[in-house]
Scaffold this motif. Sequence first.
Motif, PDB file in Angstrom:
ATOM      1  N   ARG A 169       0.964  -1.100   0.263  1.00 39.23           N
ATOM      2  CA  ARG A 169      -0.249   0.243   0.219  1.00 39.23           C
ATOM      3  C   ARG A 169       0.996   1.201   0.160  1.00 39.23           C
ATOM      4  O   ARG A 169       0.637   2.678   0.079  1.00 39.23           O
ATOM      5  CB  ARG A 169      -0.895  -0.243   1.449  1.00 39.23           C
ATOM      6  CG  ARG A 169      -2.010  -0.943   1.088  1.00 39.23           C
ATOM      7  CD  ARG A 169      -2.894  -1.570   2.298  1.00 39.23           C
ATOM      8  NE  ARG A 169      -3.459   0.670   2.871  1.00 39.23           N
ATOM      9  CZ  ARG A 169      -3.125   1.094   3.397  1.00 39.23           C
ATOM     10  NH1 ARG A 169      -2.658   0.994   5.085  1.00 39.23           N
ATOM     11  NH2 ARG A 169      -3.813   2.316   4.244  1.00 39.23           N
ATOM     12  N   ALA A 170       2.278   1.007  -0.098  1.00 42.52           N
ATOM     13  CA  ALA A 170       2.736   2.649  -0.082  1.00 42.52           C
ATOM     14  C   ALA A 170       3.012   3.646  -0.885  1.00 42.52           C
ATOM     15  O   ALA A 170       2.433   5.105  -0.001  1.00 42.52           O
ATOM     16  CB  ALA A 170       4.599   2.070  -0.032  1.00 42.52           C
ATOM     17  N   GLU A 171       2.173   3.406  -2.004  1.00 49.19           N
ATOM     18  CA  GLU A 171       2.302   4.214  -3.432  1.00 49.19           C
ATOM     19  C   GLU A 171       0.998   5.198  -2.709  1.00 49.19           C
ATOM     20  O   GLU A 171       0.833   6.272  -3.001  1.00 49.19           O
ATOM     21  CB  GLU A 171       2.245   3.730  -4.559  1.00 49.19           C
ATOM     22  CG  GLU A 171       3.588   3.808  -4.987  1.00 49.19           C
ATOM     23  CD  GLU A 171       3.961   2.992  -6.440  1.00 49.19           C
ATOM     24  OE1 GLU A 171       3.652   4.006  -7.225  1.00 49.19           O
ATOM     25  OE2 GLU A 171       4.094   2.173  -6.638  1.00 49.19           O
ATOM     26  N   ALA A 172      -0.243   4.248  -2.430  1.00 46.66           N
ATOM     27  CA  ALA A 172      -1.396   5.127  -1.621  1.00 46.66           C
ATOM     28  C   ALA A 172      -1.925   5.599  -1.076  1.00 46.66           C
ATOM     29  O   ALA A 172      -2.103   6.361  -0.810  1.00 46.66           O
ATOM     30  CB  ALA A 172      -2.297   3.794  -1.965  1.00 46.66           C
ATOM     31  N   ILE A 173      -0.842   5.478  -0.202  1.00 52.65           N
ATOM     32  CA  ILE A 173      -0.854   5.781   1.435  1.00 52.65           C
ATOM     33  C   ILE A 173       0.383   7.378   0.959  1.00 52.65           C
ATOM     34  O   ILE A 173      -0.733   8.806   1.613  1.00 52.65           O
ATOM     35  CB  ILE A 173       0.196   5.058   2.466  1.00 52.65           C
ATOM     36  CG1 ILE A 173      -0.243   3.582   2.613  1.00 52.65           C
ATOM     37  CG2 ILE A 173       0.808   6.127   3.706  1.00 52.65           C
ATOM     38  CD1 ILE A 173      -0.135   2.470   3.839  1.00 52.65           C
ATOM     39  N   VAL A 174       1.499   7.172  -0.147  1.00 43.76           N
ATOM     40  CA  VAL A 174       2.020   9.054   0.423  1.00 43.76           C
ATOM     41  C   VAL A 174       1.140   9.382  -0.867  1.00 43.76           C
ATOM     42  O   VAL A 174       1.296  10.943  -0.503  1.00 43.76           O
ATOM     43  CB  VAL A 174       2.975   8.362  -0.638  1.00 43.76           C
ATOM     44  CG1 VAL A 174       4.113   9.334  -1.782  1.00 43.76           C
ATOM     45  CG2 VAL A 174       4.062   7.722  -0.169  1.00 43.76           C
ATOM     46  N   LYS A 175       0.443   8.803  -1.940  1.00 41.93           N
ATOM     47  CA  LYS A 175      -0.467   9.824  -2.139  1.00 41.93           C
ATOM     48  C   LYS A 175      -1.434  10.226  -2.045  1.00 41.93           C
ATOM     49  O   LYS A 175      -1.916  11.770  -1.989  1.00 41.93           O
ATOM     50  CB  LYS A 175      -1.458   8.851  -3.754  1.00 41.93           C
ATOM     51  CG  LYS A 175      -2.238   9.536  -4.130  1.00 41.93           C
ATOM     52  CD  LYS A 175      -2.815   8.294  -5.358  1.00 41.93           C
ATOM     53  CE  LYS A 175      -3.822   9.398  -6.440  1.00 41.93           C
ATOM     54  NZ  LYS A 175      -4.313   8.564  -7.429  1.00 41.93           N
TER      55      LYS A 175
END
Length: 325
Positions: free
Chosen positions: A39-45
């Motif tokens: 979920r890293a990219e979704a969290i950063v977004k």
Amino acid sequence: MAIQKHIALILQLLLIALVFEFANGSGLKLGFYKKTCPRAEAIVKRATANYIYRAPSLAASLLRVHFHDCFVRGCDGSVLINSTKNNQAEKDGPPNLSLRGFQVIDAAKTAVEAACPGVVSCADILALVARDAIHQIKGPFWQVPLGRRDGRVSKASESLTLPAPFANITQLKAQFASKGLSVKDLVVLSGGHTVGTSHCSTIATRLYNFTGKGDTDPSLDPKYIPQLKSICFPTDETTLLAMDPGSVRSFDEHYYTTVLKRRGLFQSDAALLNDKKTSAYVKLQAQSHGSTFFNDFQVSMIKMGKIGVLTGKAGEIRKHCAVIN
């Protein structure tokens, strides 16, 4: 003997090419955290959107932080490190004193750490935040290969190697070439000036004392000079100017129209008219009804994001972006 020398030379050139490739993105890949932090990219977004929704002007600042990071020691997050008693870090070098948006990167890092402790680097988070911030203001979206690791060295003196707002076209081409970027990358990435602001102090010399004789830079549109002088006084250090007047909040190709009118804020903007390739690109985008700028910007940003990266077991994964572990 001649054949052996020839073979040795070829092997040497291949080794240099491999080293250059490793320093410019080898080891990065799309979906790098698919298993370790899905979920890293979704969290950063989401963390980025929370800030840009409230303060859209931060998008330009975050793009600049990413650029300043990559052009010193490569994209290793070294610009995020705080100075200590024994070391003045990049962040406190003269070209970086006006950088903003570190709180966005810290918020994204905190959120990612809560989900996946010690997995995602600050360098990767910065690359994602810059992309997501620009896309949030209706700019282009580009794929960000991941796998960067964080550097452990940050020196204020090295920030002086950044491309300067008063650089000429020869200097700019040499600086970009030294990072593996082309002349086209130079003129495309300059288009990032379509958003954001700068202080009057950065153009005071252009307006009031260009050659030390109280004169104005002749490359500036003479009809634009009175307007700038009415806003910026010689010792003004606080007033902000739009990089692309009339389009300051819109990520678009209008910057090139501004440059073509000789109203680019920096000497480095005006310099784009002093080279056959960069000038042709400026004219193409300024006069085009089917602009290629977004596509070109995506390509150049992916290239820039691969400059001198640390991968594998090099560097570290910082727990806090401002502090070396």
